[in-house]
Design a protein around this motif. Structure first.
Motif, PDB file in Angstrom:
ATOM      1  N   PRO A   1       8.719 -12.628  33.357  1.00 46.70           N
ATOM      2  CA  PRO A   1       7.616 -12.264  32.453  1.00 46.70           C
ATOM      3  C   PRO A   1       7.701 -10.810  32.016  1.00 46.70           C
ATOM      4  N   ASP A   2       7.174 -10.554  30.805  1.00 43.97           N
ATOM      5  CA  ASP A   2       6.959  -9.174  30.400  1.00 43.97           C
ATOM      6  C   ASP A   2       5.806  -8.619  31.232  1.00 43.97           C
ATOM      7  N   ASP A   3       5.421  -7.400  30.961  1.00 40.09           N
ATOM      8  CA  ASP A   3       4.302  -6.817  31.700  1.00 40.09           C
ATOM      9  C   ASP A   3       3.033  -7.590  31.365  1.00 40.09           C
ATOM     10  N   ILE A   4       2.610  -8.427  32.303  1.00 37.70           N
ATOM     11  CA  ILE A   4       1.461  -9.296  32.068  1.00 37.70           C
ATOM     12  C   ILE A   4       0.189  -8.729  32.682  1.00 37.70           C
ATOM     13  N   GLY A   5       0.281  -7.522  33.229  1.00 35.67           N
ATOM     14  CA  GLY A   5      -0.890  -6.905  33.830  1.00 35.67           C
ATOM     15  C   GLY A   5      -0.958  -7.205  35.314  1.00 35.67           C
ATOM     16  N   PRO A   6      -1.613  -6.335  36.084  1.00 35.18           N
ATOM     17  CA  PRO A   6      -1.594  -6.471  37.551  1.00 35.18           C
ATOM     18  C   PRO A   6      -2.233  -7.745  38.074  1.00 35.18           C
ATOM     19  N   GLU A   7      -3.347  -8.182  37.515  1.00 38.33           N
ATOM     20  CA  GLU A   7      -4.007  -9.372  38.053  1.00 38.33           C
ATOM     21  C   GLU A   7      -3.206 -10.635  37.739  1.00 38.33           C
ATOM     22  N   ALA A   8      -2.658 -10.713  36.540  1.00 37.36           N
ATOM     23  CA  ALA A   8      -1.818 -11.865  36.205  1.00 37.36           C
ATOM     24  C   ALA A   8      -0.547 -11.868  37.046  1.00 37.36           C
ATOM     25  N   GLU A   9      -0.012 -10.693  37.339  1.00 37.17           N
ATOM     26  CA  GLU A   9       1.165 -10.620  38.210  1.00 37.17           C
ATOM     27  C   GLU A   9       0.813 -11.094  39.611  1.00 37.17           C
ATOM     28  N   LEU A  10      -0.369 -10.728  40.105  1.00 37.94           N
ATOM     29  CA  LEU A  10      -0.799 -11.233  41.412  1.00 37.94           C
ATOM     30  C   LEU A  10      -0.956 -12.746  41.374  1.00 37.94           C
TER      31      LEU A  10
ATOM     32  N   GLU B   1      -0.040  -1.733  45.697  1.00 31.38           N
ATOM     33  CA  GLU B   1      -0.586  -0.387  45.921  1.00 31.38           C
ATOM     34  C   GLU B   1       0.439   0.495  46.623  1.00 31.38           C
ATOM     35  N   HIS B   2       1.151  -0.063  47.582  1.00 28.81           N
ATOM     36  CA  HIS B   2       2.190   0.668  48.296  1.00 28.81           C
ATOM     37  C   HIS B   2       3.325   1.068  47.352  1.00 28.81           C
ATOM     38  N   THR B   3       3.719   0.151  46.472  1.00 24.39           N
ATOM     39  CA  THR B   3       4.831   0.391  45.558  1.00 24.39           C
ATOM     40  C   THR B   3       4.466   1.390  44.468  1.00 24.39           C
ATOM     41  N   GLY B   4       3.229   1.306  43.985  1.00 24.64           N
ATOM     42  CA  GLY B   4       2.796   2.179  42.911  1.00 24.64           C
ATOM     43  C   GLY B   4       2.878   1.549  41.537  1.00 24.64           C
ATOM     44  N   HIS B   5       3.356   0.312  41.467  1.00 25.99           N
ATOM     45  CA  HIS B   5       3.377  -0.434  40.215  1.00 25.99           C
ATOM     46  C   HIS B   5       3.471  -1.916  40.547  1.00 25.99           C
ATOM     47  N   HIS B   6       3.253  -2.753  39.528  1.00 29.38           N
ATOM     48  CA  HIS B   6       3.254  -4.199  39.756  1.00 29.38           C
ATOM     49  C   HIS B   6       4.445  -4.885  39.109  1.00 29.38           C
ATOM     50  N   ARG B   7       5.446  -4.130  38.688  1.00 27.14           N
ATOM     51  CA  ARG B   7       6.609  -4.745  38.054  1.00 27.14           C
ATOM     52  C   ARG B   7       7.353  -5.637  39.048  1.00 27.14           C
ATOM     53  N   ALA B   8       7.853  -6.761  38.548  1.00 28.32           N
ATOM     54  CA  ALA B   8       8.644  -7.663  39.386  1.00 28.32           C
ATOM     55  C   ALA B   8      10.103  -7.206  39.383  1.00 28.32           C
TER      56      ALA B   8
END
Length: 295
Positions: free
Chosen positions: A162-171, A202-209
């Motif tokens: 996926p492209d950057d789908i936002g943090p909640e969608a990534e979760l 939160e530990h990583t600092g971003h939600h990218r896969a």
């Protein structure tokens, strides 16, 4: 206590330790694209009652260096990263527990760096061996004929990144993955896995896969002869609901590693939900104690 480890030129790894400073070290090695925080806190604390437990972020995960596109590496380089972590913590020899890809890396350590290991525990992984699996009736099954992952996982893995789908969608996407990895026997606790992944973000600092480990070169990993003659005490965990390496992969693994013991964790899949923490930690602690007594 956490620290950074210079594992290779331009590669810095995040790592932490907990437990008594004078206890035998135990290194936790997580799976592909998984931060060290993929080892749940409660489970890690159970192991830390008897060990100085070390966990870390692979390169291209968590707070470690993300640089695969600039500096690609073979998958085997991640096993040398594990040795670099041991060096950084002054652990000349350690018990090692590897899950999924971490189990692949632990096998490489058993085969190539046995002098650094007190014992190995392998969870949710396949054998780095060309030796066939022998059924109970004595018939041989070639490695290539062993069953593959659950088709539902294969379909999920085949979807475009996926492209950057936002943090909640990534979760949401990660929880869906855990639902399949959990297997069909233990009721799935979506809130638990969402909290686990939120902590990792939160530990990583971003939600990218991340995708680096799926792209890393896997050539030359087979260690048939070395695994067949190892002296490293090895425990293989059998998970009846395992969807990535379904039965009989665990039985095959226990056959091809010299002296390996097999233990079943009831209802376990390819995940670490709360119900498996206590029995899995107890099995690992019994194994490390047995290995220490044998020495």
């Amino acid at each position: 206590m956490d620290r950074t480890v210079d594992a290779a030129p331009g590669i810095r790894l995040w790592a932490e330790e907990r437990g008594p400073a004078d206890a035998p070290p135990l290194l936790l090695i997580m799976g592909a694209q998984a931060s060290g925080l993929g080892w749940p806190e409660e489970f890690t604390d159970l192991l830390a009652t008897r060990h100085r437990v070390i966990r870390y972020d692979h390169r291209d995960t968590g707070r470690s260096t993300w640089a695969y596109d600039e500096r690609p590496y073979p998958l085997a380089a991640l096993a040398e990263d594990a040795v670099a972590v041991l060096d950084a913590f002054g652990a000349e020899r350690a018990h090692v527990v590897g899950m999924s890809m971490g189990g692949t890396l632990a096998q490489l350590l058993v085969a190539d760096r046995p002098e650094r290991l007190r014992s190995a525990t392998l969870i949710g992984t396949g054998a780095l061996s060309a030796t066939p699996w022998l059924r109970p009736d004595g018939t041989a099954v070639p490695v290539e004929d062993l069953p593959g992952p659950d088709p539902r996982l294969l379909e999920l893995w085949s979807r475009p990144e996926p492209d950057d789908i936002g943090p909640e969608a990534e979760l949401d996407r990660r929880v869906e993955h855990w639902r399949l990895l959990n297997g069909d026997r233990i009721p799935f606790d979506a809130a638990y896995f969402r909290a686990l992944e939120r902590g990792i973000v939160e530990h990583t600092g971003h939600h990218r896969a991340g995708t680096a480990h799926a792209r890393a070169d896997t050539a030359g990993l087979v260690r048939t002869e070395r695994l067949a003659r190892t002296d490293v005490p090895t425990l293989v965990v059998s998970a009846p609901a395992e969807p990535v390496y379904p039965l009989p992969h665990a039985q095959h693994l226990a056959q091809v590693i010299r002296g390996a013991r097999l233990v079943e964790i009831p209802d376990m899949g390819h995940a670490l939900p709360r119900p498996v923490h206590a029995p899995l930690a107890a099995a690992i602690l019994a194994h490390t104690a047995r290995a220490a007594a044998a020495r």
